[in-house]
Design a protein around this motif. Structure first.
Motif, PDB file in Angstrom:
ATOM      1  N   LYS A  18       0.830  -1.212   0.000  1.00 38.22           N
ATOM      2  CA  LYS A  18       0.000   0.000   0.000  1.00 38.22           C
ATOM      3  C   LYS A  18       0.861   1.258   0.000  1.00 38.22           C
ATOM      4  N   ASN A  21       2.314   1.729  -3.480  1.00 34.69           N
ATOM      5  CA  ASN A  21       1.292   2.247  -4.394  1.00 34.69           C
ATOM      6  C   ASN A  21       1.036   3.726  -4.152  1.00 34.69           C
ATOM      7  N   SER A  22       0.998   4.119  -2.889  1.00 29.00           N
ATOM      8  CA  SER A  22       0.795   5.518  -2.542  1.00 29.00           C
ATOM      9  C   SER A  22       1.953   6.379  -3.053  1.00 29.00           C
ATOM     10  N   ASN A  23       3.165   5.903  -2.896  1.00 31.83           N
ATOM     11  CA  ASN A  23       4.342   6.639  -3.386  1.00 31.83           C
ATOM     12  C   ASN A  23       4.314   6.774  -4.903  1.00 31.83           C
ATOM     13  N   ARG A  24       3.881   5.740  -5.608  1.00 29.21           N
ATOM     14  CA  ARG A  24       3.790   5.813  -7.079  1.00 29.21           C
ATOM     15  C   ARG A  24       2.744   6.847  -7.506  1.00 29.21           C
ATOM     16  N   ARG A  25       1.596   6.857  -6.812  1.00 36.11           N
ATOM     17  CA  ARG A  25       0.553   7.849  -7.129  1.00 36.11           C
ATOM     18  C   ARG A  25       1.059   9.263  -6.883  1.00 36.11           C
ATOM     19  N   GLN A  26       1.753   9.460  -5.772  1.00 38.29           N
ATOM     20  CA  GLN A  26       2.300  10.780  -5.453  1.00 38.29           C
ATOM     21  C   GLN A  26       3.313  11.211  -6.508  1.00 38.29           C
ATOM     22  N   LYS A  28       3.448  10.306  -9.633  1.00 41.48           N
ATOM     23  CA  LYS A  28       2.713  10.636 -10.867  1.00 41.48           C
ATOM     24  C   LYS A  28       2.092  12.028 -10.776  1.00 41.48           C
ATOM     25  N   LEU A  29       1.492  12.336  -9.624  1.00 45.19           N
ATOM     26  CA  LEU A  29       0.874  13.652  -9.450  1.00 45.19           C
ATOM     27  C   LEU A  29       1.904  14.771  -9.513  1.00 45.19           C
TER      28      LEU A  29
END
Length: 99
Positions: A18, A21-26, A28-29
């Protein structure tokens, strides 16, 4: 390994997944933002810049990481930046100055 140990290992793996995944989303943003985002250490050395720095200002990440942020500012901006940063670090009200 008993059931309790196995359960703890499964929970740790799930939490790591988790977080990843959170680090990847951050990431990307931050990559798609049009604003220049940076992070400095306590010595004001740049530790992170997003892609907008290169697009807007022409600086690559490799050329800036480890550099002191004040090298990119004029004297007035340095004074405002230091005052603003000190207030943030001390948890005080920040001055109403655009940097």
């Amino acid at each position: 390994m008993d059931n309790n140990d196995e359960l703890q290992v499964q929970i740790q793996y799930a939490l790591v997944e988790k977080l990843s995944n959170s680090n990847r989303r951050q990431a990307k943003l931050l990559a798609i933002l049009d604003e220049c985002i940076f992070e400095c250490d306590k010595h004001l050395k740049l530790t992170y810049i997003n892609e907008a720095w290169e697009k807007k200002l022409g600086y690559s990440s490799d050329s800036l990481i480890g550099s002191n942020i004040t090298k990119l500012m004029n004297c007035n901006d340095i004074m405002h930046f230091v005052a603003y940063s000190c207030c943030l670090l001390e948890g005080k009200q920040t001055p109403s100055v655009e940097i």
